[in-house]
Design a protein around this motif. Sequence first.
Motif, PDB file in Angstrom:
ATOM      1  N   ARG A   1     -11.184  17.271 -11.127  1.00 30.92           N
ATOM      2  CA  ARG A   1     -11.446  18.072 -11.036  1.00 30.92           C
ATOM      3  C   ARG A   1     -10.483  18.004  -9.112  1.00 30.92           C
ATOM      4  N   ILE A   2      -9.937  18.160  -8.337  1.00 22.84           N
ATOM      5  CA  ILE A   2      -9.486  17.981  -6.629  1.00 22.84           C
ATOM      6  C   ILE A   2      -9.967  19.294  -6.812  1.00 22.84           C
ATOM      7  N   LYS A   3     -11.113  18.926  -5.427  1.00 29.82           N
ATOM      8  CA  LYS A   3     -11.189  20.200  -4.483  1.00 29.82           C
ATOM      9  C   LYS A   3     -10.530  20.656  -3.403  1.00 29.82           C
ATOM     10  N   GLY A   4     -10.843  22.323  -3.968  1.00 29.48           N
ATOM     11  CA  GLY A   4      -9.569  23.004  -3.468  1.00 29.48           C
ATOM     12  C   GLY A   4      -8.272  22.810  -3.931  1.00 29.48           C
ATOM     13  N   LYS A   5      -8.322  22.911  -5.194  1.00 27.09           N
ATOM     14  CA  LYS A   5      -6.617  22.503  -5.828  1.00 27.09           C
ATOM     15  C   LYS A   5      -7.139  22.768  -7.729  1.00 27.09           C
ATOM     16  N   PRO A   6      -7.697  24.436  -7.758  1.00 28.45           N
ATOM     17  CA  PRO A   6      -8.238  24.210  -9.324  1.00 28.45           C
ATOM     18  C   PRO A   6      -7.029  24.221 -10.115  1.00 28.45           C
ATOM     19  N   HIS A   7      -6.057  24.202  -9.931  1.00 26.85           N
ATOM     20  CA  HIS A   7      -5.188  23.917 -10.356  1.00 26.85           C
ATOM     21  C   HIS A   7      -4.624  22.600 -11.178  1.00 26.85           C
ATOM     22  N   ILE A   8      -5.061  21.610 -10.226  1.00 29.90           N
ATOM     23  CA  ILE A   8      -5.047  20.521 -11.040  1.00 29.90           C
ATOM     24  C   ILE A   8      -5.650  19.887 -11.700  1.00 29.90           C
ATOM     25  N   SER A   9      -5.260  19.270 -12.387  1.00 27.30           N
ATOM     26  CA  SER A   9      -6.808  18.511 -13.104  1.00 27.30           C
ATOM     27  C   SER A   9      -5.881  16.476 -13.237  1.00 27.30           C
ATOM     28  N   ILE A  10      -6.443  15.829 -13.323  1.00 29.38           N
ATOM     29  CA  ILE A  10      -6.131  14.472 -13.469  1.00 29.38           C
ATOM     30  C   ILE A  10      -6.581  14.083 -14.806  1.00 29.38           C
ATOM     31  N   ILE A  11      -5.956  13.555 -15.719  1.00 29.25           N
ATOM     32  CA  ILE A  11      -6.750  13.411 -17.170  1.00 29.25           C
ATOM     33  C   ILE A  11      -6.481  12.087 -17.566  1.00 29.25           C
ATOM     34  N   ARG A  12      -7.259  10.886 -17.732  1.00 33.26           N
ATOM     35  CA  ARG A  12      -6.944   9.415 -17.223  1.00 33.26           C
ATOM     36  C   ARG A  12      -6.903   9.262 -19.240  1.00 33.26           C
ATOM     37  N   ASP A  13      -6.454   8.354 -19.914  1.00 35.27           N
ATOM     38  CA  ASP A  13      -6.353   8.406 -21.448  1.00 35.27           C
ATOM     39  C   ASP A  13      -7.373   7.073 -20.914  1.00 35.27           C
ATOM     40  N   GLU A  14      -7.456   5.963 -22.584  1.00 36.20           N
ATOM     41  CA  GLU A  14      -8.346   5.189 -22.725  1.00 36.20           C
ATOM     42  C   GLU A  14      -7.927   3.658 -22.182  1.00 36.20           C
ATOM     43  N   ASN A  15      -6.228   3.955 -21.222  1.00 34.64           N
ATOM     44  CA  ASN A  15      -6.381   2.614 -20.213  1.00 34.64           C
ATOM     45  C   ASN A  15      -6.079   2.702 -19.312  1.00 34.64           C
ATOM     46  N   GLY A  16      -6.736   3.795 -18.440  1.00 36.18           N
ATOM     47  CA  GLY A  16      -6.931   4.283 -17.779  1.00 36.18           C
ATOM     48  C   GLY A  16      -5.797   5.177 -16.581  1.00 36.18           C
ATOM     49  N   ILE A  17      -4.756   5.221 -17.161  1.00 35.97           N
ATOM     50  CA  ILE A  17      -3.506   5.607 -17.429  1.00 35.97           C
ATOM     51  C   ILE A  17      -3.094   6.982 -16.741  1.00 35.97           C
ATOM     52  N   PRO A  18      -3.811   7.857 -15.814  1.00 31.18           N
ATOM     53  CA  PRO A  18      -3.420   9.567 -15.622  1.00 31.18           C
ATOM     54  C   PRO A  18      -2.145  10.546 -15.957  1.00 31.18           C
ATOM     55  N   LYS A  19      -2.398  11.350 -16.238  1.00 30.99           N
ATOM     56  CA  LYS A  19      -2.092  12.350 -16.827  1.00 30.99           C
ATOM     57  C   LYS A  19      -2.566  13.980 -15.666  1.00 30.99           C
ATOM     58  N   VAL A  20      -1.425  13.889 -14.855  1.00 30.85           N
ATOM     59  CA  VAL A  20      -1.418  15.175 -14.041  1.00 30.85           C
ATOM     60  C   VAL A  20      -0.761  16.438 -14.140  1.00 30.85           C
ATOM     61  N   VAL A  21      -1.603  17.544 -14.324  1.00 26.19           N
ATOM     62  CA  VAL A  21      -1.606  18.777 -14.962  1.00 26.19           C
ATOM     63  C   VAL A  21      -1.793  19.420 -13.729  1.00 26.19           C
ATOM     64  N   GLY A  22      -0.663  20.287 -13.908  1.00 24.61           N
ATOM     65  CA  GLY A  22      -0.837  21.711 -13.212  1.00 24.61           C
ATOM     66  C   GLY A  22       0.259  23.010 -13.021  1.00 24.61           C
ATOM     67  N   LYS A  23       0.197  23.758 -12.269  1.00 24.16           N
ATOM     68  CA  LYS A  23       0.556  24.380 -12.631  1.00 24.16           C
ATOM     69  C   LYS A  23       2.612  24.918 -12.171  1.00 24.16           C
ATOM     70  N   ASP A  24       2.928  24.305 -10.706  1.00 22.75           N
ATOM     71  CA  ASP A  24       4.249  24.599 -10.564  1.00 22.75           C
ATOM     72  C   ASP A  24       4.159  22.745 -10.074  1.00 22.75           C
ATOM     73  N   LEU A  25       5.562  22.163  -9.897  1.00 18.37           N
ATOM     74  CA  LEU A  25       6.304  21.044  -9.758  1.00 18.37           C
ATOM     75  C   LEU A  25       5.136  20.462  -8.675  1.00 18.37           C
ATOM     76  N   ASN A  26       5.199  21.553  -7.399  1.00 18.09           N
ATOM     77  CA  ASN A  26       4.294  21.207  -6.020  1.00 18.09           C
ATOM     78  C   ASN A  26       2.871  20.712  -6.469  1.00 18.09           C
ATOM     79  N   ASP A  27       2.051  21.709  -7.320  1.00 17.74           N
ATOM     80  CA  ASP A  27       0.653  20.644  -8.270  1.00 17.74           C
ATOM     81  C   ASP A  27       1.167  19.242  -8.473  1.00 17.74           C
TER      82      ASP A  27
END
Length: 243
Positions: free
Chosen positions: A2-28
């Motif tokens: 989780r990113i501080k101050g951004k409750p709608h944004i989460s970053i999930i990394r797979d087993e290779n370390g590649i991130p997936k960004v999840v948010g409520k809109d494009l700006n997120d």
Amino acid sequence: MRIKGKPHISIIRDENGIPKVVGKDLNDLLFGLGYCHAMDRGIQLMLMQTLGKGEACLKLQDTDEMFEIDTFFRRFNFCGNTAAEIEKFTPTEKEQLQAYCDGINQRFAEKKPWELTKLIGFKSFHWEIQDIIMMTRMAGFLTLAQSQGEIELLFIELVQNKIPKKLLGELFPGILGNYDEEVISEITLPSKIIPDSVKWHSSANPLMASNNWVVNGDKSASGCPILANDPHLEVNRLPAVWY
């Protein structure tokens, strides 16, 4: 993550370390992308910004070599007139670009790359929309210049190795004109694209390139197709470090 101050944004990394960004809109998503870039490629962002602005002597090392580098980049003025370019964006586009910049700056505010403070002694860093424009100009120019230079070197080597004009015409359709084979044969190249150890007509040296390819699911372990979208790296670098 989780990113501080951004409750709608989460970053999930797979087993290779590649991130997936999840948010409520494009700006997120753009904020999260900037945050990831600062986390994974922070030193590159800093170096490209420093070089593009011609500030290597000021921020890296005050030497004659760095002065030549600064002179080169300032001559091309990659960061010039960016304000006029920014005004061409719509309010929505500016908001999206700013979200990306905010993601970079928040990560740097939380934790700077260790190279910045321990190796270089950087005290501050800030990324703005004009830096995005500057980077786009640099990437476009430097990539084009490098590619064009390598193509010209390759053409000279092909001519010097007596590749028939018919085959050259197939490789470079409509652009060869009436080149002077005798003059080209006298050119001494500082380096070669194809090493002498490679036999012409039978094999070719693997070149760095911008690649797009796909593998049919019938040939993959999962049964799903594999897409490599412009990784700019050899296949032995997969999974790509770019994202």
